[in-house]
Design a protein around this motif. Structure first.
Motif, PDB file in Angstrom:
ATOM      1  N   ASN A 197      63.098  42.340  95.815  1.00  0.00           N
ATOM      2  CA  ASN A 197      64.075  41.716  94.910  1.00  0.00           C
ATOM      3  C   ASN A 197      64.272  42.620  93.695  1.00  0.00           C
ATOM      4  OD1 ASN A 197      64.575  39.184  96.299  1.00  0.00           O
ATOM      5  ND2 ASN A 197      62.480  38.665  95.771  1.00  0.00           N
ATOM      6  N   ARG A 220      67.425  51.830  88.103  1.00  0.00           N
ATOM      7  CA  ARG A 220      66.689  51.171  89.179  1.00  0.00           C
ATOM      8  C   ARG A 220      65.228  51.625  89.110  1.00  0.00           C
ATOM      9  NH1 ARG A 220      71.313  53.434  91.454  1.00  0.00           N
ATOM     10  NH2 ARG A 220      72.726  51.973  92.457  1.00  0.00           N
ATOM     11  N   THR A 239      69.801  38.670  94.588  1.00  0.00           N
ATOM     12  CA  THR A 239      71.216  39.085  94.610  1.00  0.00           C
ATOM     13  C   THR A 239      71.519  39.993  95.795  1.00  0.00           C
ATOM     14  OG1 THR A 239      71.336  38.937  92.204  1.00  0.00           O
ATOM     15  CG2 THR A 239      73.063  40.203  93.295  1.00  0.00           C
ATOM     16  N   GLN A 240      70.689  40.985  96.030  1.00  0.00           N
ATOM     17  CA  GLN A 240      70.977  41.969  97.082  1.00  0.00           C
ATOM     18  C   GLN A 240      70.849  41.383  98.482  1.00  0.00           C
ATOM     19  OE1 GLN A 240      72.327  44.748  95.940  1.00  0.00           O
ATOM     20  NE2 GLN A 240      71.844  44.009  93.882  1.00  0.00           N
ATOM     21  N   HIS A 241      70.200  40.224  98.627  1.00  0.00           N
ATOM     22  CA  HIS A 241      70.077  39.569  99.936  1.00  0.00           C
ATOM     23  C   HIS A 241      71.355  38.829 100.327  1.00  0.00           C
ATOM     24  CE1 HIS A 241      65.740  40.253 100.121  1.00  0.00           C
ATOM     25  NE2 HIS A 241      65.701  39.887  98.851  1.00  0.00           N
ATOM     26  N   THR A 300      75.317  46.873  99.160  1.00  0.00           N
ATOM     27  CA  THR A 300      74.183  46.254  98.481  1.00  0.00           C
ATOM     28  C   THR A 300      73.238  47.381  98.080  1.00  0.00           C
ATOM     29  OG1 THR A 300      72.836  46.004 100.467  1.00  0.00           O
ATOM     30  CG2 THR A 300      74.310  44.163  99.910  1.00  0.00           C
ATOM     31  N   ASP A 301      72.375  47.091  97.138  1.00  0.00           N
ATOM     32  CA  ASP A 301      71.321  48.029  96.753  1.00  0.00           C
ATOM     33  C   ASP A 301      70.012  47.488  97.329  1.00  0.00           C
ATOM     34  OD1 ASP A 301      72.958  49.791  95.253  1.00  0.00           O
ATOM     35  OD2 ASP A 301      72.951  48.375  93.592  1.00  0.00           O
ATOM     36  N   ALA A 302      69.938  47.485  98.646  1.00  0.00           N
ATOM     37  CA  ALA A 302      68.804  46.877  99.352  1.00  0.00           C
ATOM     38  C   ALA A 302      67.875  47.922  99.951  1.00  0.00           C
ATOM     39  CB  ALA A 302      69.322  45.932 100.434  1.00  0.00           C
ATOM     40  N   GLN A 347      77.295  41.393  98.184  1.00  0.00           N
ATOM     41  CA  GLN A 347      77.701  42.793  98.119  1.00  0.00           C
ATOM     42  C   GLN A 347      78.474  42.968  96.820  1.00  0.00           C
ATOM     43  OE1 GLN A 347      80.066  42.940 101.733  1.00  0.00           O
ATOM     44  NE2 GLN A 347      78.491  44.208 102.717  1.00  0.00           N
TER      45      GLN A 347
END
Length: 88
Positions: free
Chosen positions: A19, A85, A61-63, A10-12, A66
Motif C-alpha cells: 500500500n 515514492r 488506492t493503487q489496488h 497504477t503505481d503497483a 488507475q
C-alpha cells in the motif's frame, strides 16, 4: 505543454510495497489529474493540479484506481511535476 501526458496506470510495483504512499507536487501550468476505478471505468474523478498543489495517494488506492494526466489541445504553459515514492 498540453501534448505531454501520462496514460492510465497504477503505481503497483512490488518494490513500493503493498500500500504505497506516493506524493506528487505540481509546479507551473494547471493540468487535469484523473482517477478511474479499475473494475468500472465509468467511475471517474478529476482534480485540477494547480501550481503548488500537493497530491498524496495512499492506502489501497493503487489496488482499486488507475490515474492519468491526459493530453489537452489548450495552449498551456510549462509544467514540472516531482513525484516521491519510497522504494523498499
Amino acid at each position: 505543454n498540453g501534448k505531454d501526458h501520462i496514460s492510465w496506470h497504477t503505481d503497483a510495483e512490488k518494490e513500493l510495497g503493498p500500500n504505497p504512499v506516493i506524493g506528487s507536487v505540481n509546479f507551473g501550468a494547471t493540468r487535469r489529474f484523473m482517477l478511474r476505478r479499475i473494475d468500472d471505468h465509468a467511475v471517474k474523478h478529476e482534480v485540477e493540479l494547480r501550481h503548488g498543489t500537493l497530491l498524496v495517494m495512499g492506502g489501497a488506492t493503487q489496488h482499486y484506481w488507475q490515474h492519468q494526466v491526459p493530453k489537452t489541445s489548450a495552449d498551456i504553459g510549462e509544467r514540472l511535476n516531482l513525484t516521491f515514492r519510497l522504494i523498499r
